[in-house]
Enzyme design. Structure first.
Site, PDB file in Angstrom:
ATOM      1  N   SER A  99      -7.426  45.432  36.836  1.00  0.00           N
ATOM      2  CA  SER A  99      -6.797  44.213  36.337  1.00  0.00           C
ATOM      3  C   SER A  99      -7.844  43.097  36.203  1.00  0.00           C
ATOM      4  CB  SER A  99      -5.644  43.812  37.261  1.00  0.00           C
ATOM      5  OG  SER A  99      -4.857  42.815  36.684  1.00  0.00           O
ATOM      6  N   ASP A 196       3.147  49.057  31.678  1.00  0.00           N
ATOM      7  CA  ASP A 196       2.543  47.934  32.390  1.00  0.00           C
ATOM      8  C   ASP A 196       3.159  46.629  31.887  1.00  0.00           C
ATOM      9  OD1 ASP A 196       0.872  45.906  33.361  1.00  0.00           O
ATOM     10  OD2 ASP A 196      -0.888  47.206  33.339  1.00  0.00           O
ATOM     11  N   HIS A 226       1.619  48.658  36.201  1.00  0.00           N
ATOM     12  CA  HIS A 226       0.388  47.906  36.441  1.00  0.00           C
ATOM     13  C   HIS A 226      -0.309  48.333  37.732  1.00  0.00           C
ATOM     14  CE1 HIS A 226      -2.407  44.686  35.670  1.00  0.00           C
ATOM     15  NE2 HIS A 226      -2.220  44.190  36.881  1.00  0.00           N
TER      16      HIS A 226
END
Length: 246
Positions: A99, A196, A226
């Site tokens: 991320s 996600d 995610h």
């Protein structure tokens, strides 16, 4: 055992370091995550089983590191990552960025490519302060941010809301990677879930299209979210690192 590094900027960074063969692997976590998360701990075990050098750490304001989260910015966390990589690793490393950690890894690759043997991203979120937060704010939120210096956003990953500061947004604009050339002259493996809610598939496609390099692949995983932390997803992360190391 948790150790700490005092950076030149005066920040106290907590880390776990595992000795082993090189190239080592460095895990770069996400926004408001820490080095005790599922992926970080799984990778530590993965490295132990392969006698591979491994480093995980907490950015300032995260986990066991010093500082307050709301005082931090992309530039601060990038400098934290740079400091631990320079001080605690030998030779080029395989960066595994999750991320926000994907953005941090790209900043490392841009500024010190000699320290990067390869790159694995997991739901990479480059420039998310701009293309995620700022673009997603309505007029009232933007006005509140400019007037008071912060705005609170609900979180899907805990009870506490995200406090997004004007400094985070302004500093993010000083560290964008999608607005200029992005050479990645080493093996790159990008992993992205189709379910996600935080990082759209489009971001992964744009990164693949924008970056330049001779060995880049994007893997889309149907129904992965995610966190990308199911046993199947974790196995894919390990395979991607093995692929880069090969």
């Amino acid at each position: 055992m948790t150790d700490h590094l005092e950076t030149l900027a005066g920040r106290r960074i907590a880390f776990h370091r595992r000795a082993g063969q090189g190239p080592g692997v460095v895990f770069l976590g996400g926004f408001r995550s820490d080095m005790t998360g599922t992926k970080a701990v799984w990778l530590d075990d993965w490295a132990r089983d392969r006698n591979r050098a491994f480093l995980r750490f907490d950015y300032s304001g995260h986990g066991a590191s010093g500082g307050a989260f709301q005082d931090g910015s992309i530039g601060d966390w990038f400098q934290d990552a740079r400091s631990v990589i320079e001080a605690l690793t030998d030779g080029p490393q395989v960066l595994v960025g999750s991320s926000m950690g994907g953005w941090i890894a790209l900043l490392i690759a841009r500024t010190m490519p000699q320290k990067v043997a390869g790159l694995v991203t997991i739901a990479a979120a480059p420039d998310f302060t701009e293309q995620g937060f700022w673009v997603g704010f309505d007029d009232a939120q933007r006005q509140a941010l400019m007037a008071t210096g912060s705005v609170a956003l609900p979180s899907d990953y805990g009870d506490q809301p995200y406090l997004i500061t004007r400094r985070l947004i302004d500093d993010g604009r000083d560290h964008l990677v999608m607005d200029r050339p992005l050479p990645l002259p080493f093996p790159v493996r990008m992993l992205q879930g189709t379910a996600d809610p935080d990082v759209p598939i489009d971001w992964a496609m744009r990164l693949l299209d924008h970056a330049t390099g001779d060995d880049m692949r994007l893997t889309l995983v149907k129904k992965a979210d995610h966190r990308f932390s199911t046993p199947e997803c974790l196995t894919l992360i390990g395979r991607a690192i093995d692929d880069v190391l090969a």
